[in-house]
Design an enzyme around this catalytic site. Structure first.
Site, mmCIF file in Angstrom:
data_model
loop_
_atom_site.group_PDB
_atom_site.id
_atom_site.type_symbol
_atom_site.label_atom_id
_atom_site.label_comp_id
_atom_site.label_asym_id
_atom_site.label_seq_id
_atom_site.Cartn_x
_atom_site.Cartn_y
_atom_site.Cartn_z
ATOM 1 N N SER A 415 51.215 -40.586 68.669
ATOM 2 C CA SER A 415 52.449 -40.412 67.902
ATOM 3 C C SER A 415 52.694 -38.942 67.593
ATOM 4 O O SER A 415 53.703 -38.598 67.003
ATOM 5 C CB SER A 415 52.362 -41.215 66.602
ATOM 6 O OG SER A 415 51.223 -40.811 65.876
ATOM 7 N N HIS A 436 55.385 -43.762 73.182
ATOM 8 C CA HIS A 436 55.158 -43.905 71.751
ATOM 9 C C HIS A 436 55.909 -45.136 71.238
ATOM 10 O O HIS A 436 57.133 -45.122 71.107
ATOM 11 C CB HIS A 436 55.626 -42.621 71.039
ATOM 12 C CG HIS A 436 55.473 -42.661 69.561
ATOM 13 N ND1 HIS A 436 56.203 -41.872 68.709
ATOM 14 C CD2 HIS A 436 54.661 -43.390 68.771
ATOM 15 C CE1 HIS A 436 55.855 -42.129 67.461
ATOM 16 N NE2 HIS A 436 54.924 -43.051 67.483
ATOM 17 N N ASN A 486 58.498 -38.344 64.686
ATOM 18 C CA ASN A 486 57.554 -37.975 63.629
ATOM 19 C C ASN A 486 57.702 -36.524 63.206
ATOM 20 O O ASN A 486 57.381 -36.182 62.074
ATOM 21 C CB ASN A 486 56.119 -38.278 64.063
ATOM 22 C CG ASN A 486 55.818 -39.765 63.920
ATOM 23 O OD1 ASN A 486 56.595 -40.492 63.288
ATOM 24 N ND2 ASN A 486 54.726 -40.219 64.485
#
Ligand code: 3H9
Length: 714
Positions: A415, A436, A486
């Site tokens: 991630s 991901h 992220n």
């Protein structure tokens, strides 16, 4: 007639064929073509009945979505569909509509104005307009209740889900299902219809309209359900109001009410945002260097390394798509734990009737547990889903390099880690890519596809095709720490935590963002996914952090106290062990106060408005940097990632689109104020400044980008 509508004859039957690929959208030109063909067929004395049918893969899949923007900007008037539909319904010769593929939106509305409807066995019909923030605008809310009854019409118009041909038959939406050649079936039906005299008109039916007493609970239940399933959205409620008008008013007045409500929705910000999302979801698969002709690896067998929460979920995703999958773990105990999770998840789905027991049994058979890399040579793709640790991942990839066949795709579910560094331990970095998935993988729609410096176009194309096969929306992004999702989430979380340190309560931050439309507040979301995950990543990257910069303090403190969130019964909140009900925790308030005192922060009262601005503008700021660096190709790619991976409300169009609705200049000015108050994190990226100063939006940026990409192609 027109390029997209033709009129032919088969004996005494006129056949009007709509041919407007790819989905026979009901554009102004198609509507005019149908009108002209109908008029010609009516005037032709040798014609006794008329068939309306679609060429290609579907009947009309709806009004042309791309025309709506022109209507709302005043560039174009809307097609006069109601008049066309009245002409069809008034026609003295029987009109038979033949539906295959998807008879959606305006397509179903045209069909319901015809005197008879026949369908292919695998056809679907529906009024999905609410998914675009609209309601049916060509009589759908008035004719559907007359055919299918109030309850079914409320369900179909307010929730927007399609129904199968057999269900449509059961509810009287179609008259018959034709096995075999649909055109021949329609011709035979039309010949029969000629013998039946005056054809039935949907608008004249009233038997299924019910009365005030029987309808009231249906409308109330519909509103309650729409409130839950489409929180914050206007269109489902307007759709119910329009069906209510069908029940209460004569047809013509009901139609006028529908037009009024349709226009209200069409001109709303929500509809513009949802149309942006619909078109964007299709745009994101358009990648430079990747075309229909790019060779792809067909994934017939898969393997997953790591049977933790993510690995087990990813194995389920493959099994659900019918792909046999090997699931490898290092120890029998961990493997058993992973398989246990899979069985529990499937059992829950069977209980909720999402899957039948038979489907579950078949899927479980497709998942083959393993403690070794034996048989990995058969896999067309391997997804590594071990702990988020670079050394561990490198170890797995050097093993994979030894055992996998040369053209296998080697994907990492990391991630945040560097894909190029992972790829560097293999002799085939062009085959390595990031896949991901988002937790839980069997539920979340997003697949962030991370392209490394050496990843080949074939592997990117294969990943996009695979995403579709797995029922995911794949978005290709570049390689950087945290990629798109992220990387943006870090400042969003940072601001949520700063706000708590500065005086907001944990619940206030979560409630403000939930009310904005996020599926969950950021702190509750942290508790759900586990605070230890971020803690581990922060420790891994500690050496890269600049010194002397303000950093959130509370999350680390919670982790030091082993408060990892729901799984340990406590995190930002405490949780009832029996049912995980969330409760505010005075302990956390004490920790927050201690941290704030130690950092010399004067706590103050903070408004919900500031909470939304600080967190959402942090997303926008980082998103602009990501665009500037080319990590995301277009702003809409970021929007799709946030909607399908992070629970951003689709009716706000994603963070970058939302910035345009606030006004980029206003957002930019506020970000500069935040920089002055809170430090250099908030330094606005040059791209944001340039667009704001030129009075542009990120959508304008995308339009220019798409033109550049097209020019590169030619
Ligand atoms: C409406 O009807 C309002 C009415 O009440 C009347 C008001 C007055 N228009 O999805 P795909 C394009 S509102 C224009 O990848 P699939 C799509 O952008 C409408 N274009 O294929 C894509 O273009 P590109 C109600 C459309 O097989 C290409 O077609 N109807 C439209 O996976 C292929 O699409 C809906 O909401 C359209 N209506 O799925 C139905 N639809 O190749 C919306 C598609 O350039 N459509 N395109 O990227 C769908 O749900 C799916 O497209 C469908 C096919 C299931 C039909």
């Amino acid at each position: 007639m027109s390029e997209s509508v033709s009129l032919t004859k088969d004996g005494e039957i006129a056949v009007i064929t709509i041919d407007n690929p790819p989905v026979n959208a009901l554009s102004a030109e198609v509507a005019e073509g149908i009108r002209a063909a109908l008029e010609a067929a009516q005037n032709d004395l040798s014609v006794k009945a008329i068939v309306l049918i679609g060429a290609g893969r579907t009947f009309i899949a709806g009004a042309d979505i791309k025309e709506f923007g022109k209507i709302t900007s005043g560039e174009k008037g809307g097609p006069e569909l109601n008049l066309l539909l009245q002409n069809i319904e008034d026609c003295a010769k029987p009109v038979v509509c033949a539906i295959h593929g998807t008879g959606f939106g305006g397509g179903l509305e045209v069909a319901m104005a015809c005197h008879y409807r026949i369908a292919a066995p695998d056809a679907q019909v529906g009024q999905p307009e609410v998914k675009l923030g609209l309601i049916p605008g060509a009589g759908g809310t008035q004719r559907l209740p007359r055919l299918a009854g109030i309850a079914k019409a409320v369900e179909m118009c307010a929730l927007g889900d399609p129904v199968s041909a057999s269900e449509a038959l059961k509810f009287g939406i179609v008259d018959t299902i034709v096995d075999g050649d649909l055109r021949q079936g329609a011709l035979a039906f039309a010949r029969e219809a000629v013998t039946k005299g005056q054809p039935p008109r949907t608008r004249e039916r009233s038997a299924k309209l019910g009365d005030e007493r029987s309808n009231a609970p249906i409308f109330a239940a519909g509103r309650e359900l729409a409130g839950k399933k489409a929180r914050g959205m206007i269109a489902p409620l307007r759709a119910i109001a329009a069906v209510e008008a069908a029940a209460k008013l004569p047809f013509k007045e009901g139609l006028d009410r529908e037009t009024e409500l349709f226009r209200e929705c069409l001109f709303s910000e929500q509809s513009k945002a949802l149309i942006h999302v619909f078109l964007g979801e299709r745009e994101v698969s358009k990648i430079p260097g990747v075309s229909k002709d790019t060779p792809t690896v067909e994934v017939r067998k898969a393997a997953v390394v790591g049977a933790g929460t993510m690995g087990s979920g990813i194995a389920m995703v493959y099994a659900n798509a019918g792909v046999p999958v090997l699931l490898k773990e290092a120890s029998q105990e961990m493997l058993d734990r992973g398989l246990g999770t899979i069985r529990r998840n499937y059992a829950a789905s069977a209980e909720r009737r999402r899957f039948t027991q038979e489907f579950v049994d078949q899927r479980l058979e497709l998942i083959r547990p393993s403690l070794t890399y034996d048989d990995f040579a058969e896999a067309d793709i391997v997804v590594e889903a071990v702990f988020e640790n670079m050394e561990l991942k490198k170890g797995v990839f050097s093993e994979l390099d030894k055992v996998c066949k040369p053209d296998a795709i080697l994907a990492s579910n990391t991630s945040s880690l560097n894909i190029d560094e992972i790829a560097s331990v293999t002799g085939r970095p062009h085959q390595v890519i990031g896949h991901h998935f988002f937790a839980p993988p069997n539920v979340m729609r997003l697949l962030e596809i991370v392209r490394g410096g050496a990843t080949s176009n074939e592997v990117v194309a294969s990943s996009l095709a695979l995403a579709r096969k797995l029922g995911k929306t794949g978005v290709v992004v570049g390689n950087c720490r945290g990629f798109v999702g992220n990387r943006m989430y870090a400042p969003y979380q940072r601001e949520a935590q700063f706000l708590v340190e500065e005086g907001a309560t944990v619940e206030q931050v979560d409630d403000a963002l939930y009310s904005f439309g996020m599926a969950m507040g950021p702190l509750a979301a942290g508790d759900l996914s586990g605070l230890d995950v971020g803690w581990r990543i922060r420790k891994e990257y500690q050496h890269l952090e600049p010194k002397g910069v303000r950093r959130p303090l509370v999350a680390d403190r919670l982790c030091q106290l082993q408060r990892f969130g729901q799984k340990t019964g406590a995190g930002w909140y405490k949780y009832d062990p029996s049912d995980r009900t969330r409760m505010p925790d005075p302990e956390v308030e004490k920790i927050v106060e201690e941290c704030a005192r130690a950092a010399g922060i004067d706590r103050r009262s903070i408004s919900d408005h500031e909470i939304v601005e600080r967190t959402i503008y942090a997303l926008i700021t980082e998103g602009a940097r990501i665009l500037e660096e080319g990590i995301a190709l277009r702003a809409v790619d970021i929007d799709i990632i946030y909607i399908y991976g992070y629970g951003f409300p689709a009716h706000r169009g994603g963070p970058m689109w939302y910035a345009g609705t606030v006004g980029l200049k206003e957002v930019y000015d506020r970000i500069r104020q935040f920089r002055d108050q809170h430090g250099d994190f908030w330094e606005p990226p040059p791209l944001l400044r340039q667009l704001a100063e030129r009075g542009k939006t990120f959508d304008d940026f995308d339009k220019e980008r798409v033109l550049q990409l097209r020019a590169q192609k030619h």
